[in-house]
Design a protein around this motif. Structure first.
Motif, short mmCIF file in Angstrom:
data_model
loop_
_atom_site.label_atom_id
_atom_site.label_comp_id
_atom_site.label_asym_id
_atom_site.label_seq_id
_atom_site.Cartn_x
_atom_site.Cartn_y
_atom_site.Cartn_z
N LEU A 17 0.81 -1.41 0.14
CA LEU A 17 -0.29 0.19 -0.17
C LEU A 17 1.06 1.25 -0.12
N SER A 104 -10.18 1.66 0.77
CA SER A 104 -9.30 0.50 1.87
C SER A 104 -8.97 1.63 2.67
N SER A 106 -5.47 1.46 5.84
CA SER A 106 -4.65 0.71 5.69
C SER A 106 -3.20 2.20 6.53
N TYR A 108 0.80 1.28 7.81
CA TYR A 108 2.55 0.64 8.52
C TYR A 108 3.40 1.41 9.50
N ALA A 235 -7.32 -4.80 8.62
CA ALA A 235 -7.11 -3.89 9.29
C ALA A 235 -8.34 -3.15 9.87
N GLY A 269 -7.74 -8.33 2.88
CA GLY A 269 -7.31 -7.24 3.15
C GLY A 269 -6.03 -8.35 3.23
N ARG A 271 -1.71 -8.51 6.03
CA ARG A 271 -1.19 -7.76 7.43
C ARG A 271 -0.27 -8.60 6.99
N SER A 299 -3.85 -4.36 6.00
CA SER A 299 -4.68 -3.24 5.14
C SER A 299 -5.99 -4.04 5.14
#
Length: 314
Positions: A17, A104, A106, A108, A235, A269, A271, A299
């Motif tokens: 992403l 979506s 997300s 990080y 997520a 999604g 991860r 995500s």
């Protein structure tokens, strides 16, 4: 809690992403660099898990991209076959002047140095519009970046994710597998690792033709080292069954997981979860240890659709 700088993450990878943020947000022609993709720093190694038994065969002299043969675990094969069947039976009407739409969430980066598992965050909302033919200007609206145009491209690369380009990919699983190995990008990592990465990149934030996505799921079942994860969480907290790939080096290990709804077999999604304690920045809280079980990227795909113009929602 203090945000952990990206460079201090333990071994493992951000979801694709963040790469999308870098590659989809086109620059103006005056400042545009070469079209070689920017990619996050990835691990140099991968380990095959016990859930998959592989037999590596050398490539044939006339085709250096023939991948090794893999006998995946029955669970991996069944999950990806269920996902392929669900994709094949989906209905999708697409005209050349329309746009694909993906919404979506997300995140990080790990939120703190801690003695207990921690979770990536904060969540960012993303809405992405891409023209079906890839030539018209699209749009990205995200919590992090705001509203940004996506420049069209009349000469896409083979891995670009506009719908017409994806429609050109093989619909035979074996040919799709060979295509993944041929078009993988990256250095210093096993071919299977890179092929899995590319498959996820194509699937996670695009609207894909049904036959193409079905072939891609079946091809992933043939990649050595793909494992079954019985319970994974996206997520937004949805539980599902996942296929994963383990990445490891001397400093730690993580598993990239692609998560499916256990009833509909649609993709939920992705991860990236830390598998063993990893040291970073000694001298900080808990000597900079990030605990096993920490989620360093996550995500959730909330909606996919076809719309008539950028900015329009289904």
């Amino acid at each position: 809690m203090t945000q952990l700088p990206e460079r201090d993450l333990p071994p493992g990878r951000h979801l694709l992403l963040k790469e999308h943020l870098m590659t989809e947000t086109r620059r103006t022609p005056a400042t545009a660099p070469s079209r070689k993709r920017l990619r996050p720093v990835l691990l140099a190694g991968a380990v095959a898990a016990a859930a998959a038994v592989t037999v590596a065969l050398p490539p044939t002299p006339d085709d250096p991209f023939v991948p090794p043969v893999a006998n995946a675990s029955p669970g991996v094969v069944q999950l990806l076959e269920d996902a392929a069947l669900a994709a094949e039976h989906s209905e999708l009407r697409v005209d050349g002047d329309q746009f694909t739409y993906v919404r979506s969430k997300s995140a990080y980066g790990i939120t703190s140095h801690a003695c207990t598992p921690v979770t990536a965050g904060p969540l960012q909302t993303r809405e992405l519009w891409k023209s079906v033919d890839g030539a018209s200007e699209g749009l990205l609206i995200s919590t992090e970046l705001g509203r940004l145009p996506i420049e069209g491209d009349s000469d896409p690369e083979p891995t670009d994710q506009n719908y017409d380009n994806l429609r050109k990919l093989p619909t035979d699983p074996d040919k799709m597998l060979a295509w993944l190995y041929k078009h993988k990008e990256g250095e210093g990592r096993p071919d299977a690792d890179l092929a899995f990465d590319l498959a996820v990149q194509l699937l996670i934030e695009s609207v894909m033709p049904p036959k193409t996505s079905a072939a891609l799921y079946r091809a992933m079942a043939k990649i050595p080292g793909v494992v079954l994860v019985n319970d994974s969480v996206d997520a937004v907290g949805r539980h599902g069954t996942a296929v994963g790939f383990v990445h490891s080096d001397a400093h730690g290990a993580s598993r990239q997981e692609m998560i499916f709804d256990p009833k509909t077999w649609k993709l939920l999604g992705e991860r990236d979860v830390v598998l063993k304690d990893s040291r970073t920045n000694p001298g900080e809280v808990c000597d900079g240890i990030i605990k096993a079980g920490s989620v360093q990227a996550t995500s959730a795909i909330l909606e996919r659709a076809i719309v008539d113009k950028p900015g329009q929602r289904p």
